[in-house]
Structures are given as C-alpha cells and as structure tokens.
Design a protein around this motif. Structure first.
Motif, PDB file in Angstrom:
ATOM      1  N   ILE A  68       0.840  -1.202   0.000  1.00 23.95           N
ATOM      2  CA  ILE A  68       0.000   0.000   0.000  1.00 23.95           C
ATOM      3  C   ILE A  68       0.875   1.251   0.000  1.00 23.95           C
ATOM      4  O   ILE A  68       2.043   1.214   0.376  1.00 23.95           O
ATOM      5  CB  ILE A  68      -0.974   0.037   1.200  1.00 23.95           C
ATOM      6  N   ILE A 119      -3.562   4.895  -2.168  1.00 23.33           N
ATOM      7  CA  ILE A 119      -4.472   5.421  -1.145  1.00 23.33           C
ATOM      8  C   ILE A 119      -4.316   6.943  -1.126  1.00 23.33           C
ATOM      9  O   ILE A 119      -3.218   7.464  -1.290  1.00 23.33           O
ATOM     10  CB  ILE A 119      -4.135   4.823   0.235  1.00 23.33           C
ATOM     11  N   VAL A 133      -9.526  -0.905  -0.747  1.00 24.02           N
ATOM     12  CA  VAL A 133      -8.074  -1.135  -0.610  1.00 24.02           C
ATOM     13  C   VAL A 133      -7.765  -1.606   0.812  1.00 24.02           C
ATOM     14  O   VAL A 133      -7.043  -2.580   1.027  1.00 24.02           O
ATOM     15  CB  VAL A 133      -7.283   0.164  -0.920  1.00 24.02           C
ATOM     16  N   ALA A 137      -6.181  -5.079   2.494  1.00 23.24           N
ATOM     17  CA  ALA A 137      -4.992  -5.001   3.361  1.00 23.24           C
ATOM     18  C   ALA A 137      -5.214  -5.779   4.666  1.00 23.24           C
ATOM     19  O   ALA A 137      -4.281  -6.373   5.208  1.00 23.24           O
ATOM     20  CB  ALA A 137      -4.649  -3.548   3.661  1.00 23.24           C
TER      21      ALA A 137
END
Length: 366
Positions: A68, A119, A133, A137
């Motif tokens: 990420i 992000i 997202v 994660a």
C-alpha cells in the motif's frame, strides 16, 4: 447530521480538549463514540441495489503481502521487479486502478504480493476506493507501506492515520485485557498491575457508551483507553508492517542513513535496483516462515521441495500439512529430525517437538 459530520465534530473536540486529569473521562467517552461511529461507517450499506465492484483476489501461496502507499511512489515498479507480473507504471497518478497480484519466489516459498491502488487522504471514508483497498490489506500477513523518500514523514503519518481509523494496528500486539460480557451481576473490574491510564470509573463510562452494563474486565498490563476500546470492539487486526522508503537515490546520504535507522524501515531504489535483496530477507523475517525438508528411510533428503510453515510449528503441524500423506498422522510412531531444533542429529522426537528453519524430518510409522 451524517456519520462523517459526527466523526469530524468529535475529532475537532478531541483536538480542542486539553489533556489533563479533569478531562480524562470526557476524552475517554469521546474516543468511545468515535470508535463506534467509525465502525458504523465501515459496515456495508443494507440498502438494496447493485453491489460495487470489489477487487479482492483469492488467497494463494504460503503467505500474503499487501503493498500500500500513495499514488506514484513506485508500487507497480516494485511488483514488476520482484515478480514476473507486469503492472503498468507511469509518472502520472492512479496508474493502478485495481488489485494486481504477483508471486515472489523466495527460499522455496511462494509469497503472494498484492499491488493495491494508491491510497489518498480520506481513504477510510471511502475516497478513491480507499475502503476496498483497506479491506484487502486486512487479509494480509504483512503490510509493506511504500513511501517516497523525497516526501519526508508526511506520507507515513497520513497512511498510519487512515489504517488506524479502520482498525488496523501496525507493529503492535493485542492488549492483554480479559473482557467478557455477562447477562447480569454488574461490572467485575480487576487488574494484576498498577494502572496509570485507566480507572474503574472510566472503564464503566466507556462500557456504558456501548450499552454494556454487565461484564468481567481484567487488566493484565497498563493499557490506554484506546486499547481498552479496541478490546471491546473486537474486530481489530494486529499485523507487522515494513516501511519501505523508495527513491533513495534522489536524497542525501545523511537522510538515507536517518531513514534506514528508523524501526521497521528499509530503504530501496526501484529505479536503480538498490537494496532489494535485503528487503526480501527482512520480509522473510517479518512473515516468520520456515522451510522444512522431508526424508524417506534409506534415501537422501528431498531438498528440491520444501514444506513452508510458520515459525513455532510442531511435528504435528507438519503432519497436518497437505503435502504430507494424510494416513501418516494416524500411523505416526515417532519422527527423526536433523537440524538446529535438536540437541543431536538425528534426534527421535514426538508430535510436540517444535521445528526450526531448514530442519529435515523423517516420519517412522507404527
């Protein structure tokens, strides 16, 4: 007033309130309300209608790593370098719009690497598909937070805040608090250590905010009100995180040294392919994986195919592995083990013996 407005109001009030003895109960209540509203925000909408397109992919391999970061920090380039998967990389933002999986082959293990879309600030509220997202994660074993070394600490702080607000706790362990709601009897409160941050009154106020009036609470460590709220909510995810600073070829050597010395941090350059081997070694440590080799009687060990297990796995866990014939567990007599987990090689062991990296095991049947 919508949930987002309520969250915003509470956050402003928390920042306005000066922290001291007189306001600790008020702050505790505000934090409990904030956690409650954030939980409501994350719940899927109950209204009927077409579902939005998700992008979770099937879990495969021996471990899953989520990649990420903000847009244009080098996630796609990193995926292309570490795996045989090509992820589109460009100098403009939001090149990756969906989840792209790849596989890192390392020490005989297949590690699934997920390149997630960038992000942005406000992701926890759903901006830029941020909620999807973050949901992916949460399913990972380790998070790699890719950061731009030229941007200082701004990106790291913003990403930590976004993940924190949706219940992902990075590089932290679960608070050692026993909590059990009851049907009656009021609040049973106790602690095995002196508490400096939580009192019985504060615990009671926080529980009342969640409409809990009967419960057993036992503090086994000195925890904060935030940690106690995490225990009540119960859906927090505690996972290791590696902060990977990319583009270190564009900053001074003093700044590289400072970033490299930070805890849980690795400095790399995807453009110049610097320090990628060290990153893989560190990732292996964070995933806590070990390789175990099998041996048949009278034959040499099979070093061509390793069984990948978690650190702390016992002989019993190895027997339950899908690569071992399932009848072996019922016919197990003892095992012979060669390696660092034994006092001498081979050592005769039982089901509870804990294996270590690169041990060799031979199962003896009844």
């Amino acid at each position: 007033m919508g949930i987002l407005e309520k969250i915003s109001e509470i956050e402003k009030e928390i920042s306005r309130t000066q922290k001291n003895k007189a306001t600790e109960y008020h702050l505790g209540l505000l934090k409990a309300k904030l956690a409650k509203y954030r939980a409501q925000l994350l719940e899927p909408s109950k209204s009927a209608g077409a579902k939005g397109e998700g992008f979770d992919v099937m879990k495969s391999g021996d471990a899953r790593v989520a990649l990420i970061g903000f847009p244009s920090v080098g996630k796609s380039t990193f995926l292309s370098l570490m795996t045989s998967t090509e992820s589109e990389a460009a100098s403009y933002e939001f090149t990756t719009l969906t989840c792209i999986p790849g596989v890192i082959e390392y020490k005989g293990a297949n590690i699934q690497l997920l390149d997630l879309p960038g992000i942005i600030e406000g992701a926890a509220q759903g901006k830029g598909r941020g909620r999807q997202v973050i949901a992916v994660a949460r399913t990972a074993d380790v998070v790699i937070m890719m950061l731009d070394a030229t941007k200082g600490e701004v990106q790291r702080e913003l990403l930590e805040k976004e993940l924190e607000s949706v219940g992902i706790r990075l590089n932290r362990t679960k608070p050692n608090i026993y909590f059990k709601p009851k049907k009656g009897g009021g609040l049973s409160y106790n602690s095995t250590v002196p508490l400096t941050q939580c009192s019985e009154k504060l615990v009671q106020l926080i529980l009342h905010e969640y409409k809990i009036f009967n419960a057993e609470v036992l503090f086994r460590e000195d925890c904060t009100p935030d940690e106690f709220i995490d225990v009540i909510v119960g859906n927090r995810v505690y996972m290791p995180c590696l902060y990977v600073y990319n583009k270190v070829d564009q900053i001074s050597i003093e700044e590289v040294d400072r970033l490299a010395r930070r805890p849980h941090s690795v400095v790399i350059s995807c453009g110049m392919k610097l320090n990628l081997d060290y990153l893989l070694e560190t990732l292996w440590e964070y995933l806590a994986l070990i390789c175990i080799y099998t041996k048949k009687r009278g034959e040499r060990p099979n070093f061509g195919e390793a069984i990948i297990m978690r650190r702390g796995a016992s002989v019993e866990h190895v027997l339950q592995c899908h690569r071992i014939h399932r009848t072996l567990a019922s016919q197990f007599k003892y095992a012979l083990v060669w390696g660092t987990s034994t006092k001498y090689s081979p050592q005769r062991v039982g089901l509870t013996h804990v294996m270590e990296h690169e041990d060799v095991i031979q199962v003896v049947k009844k």
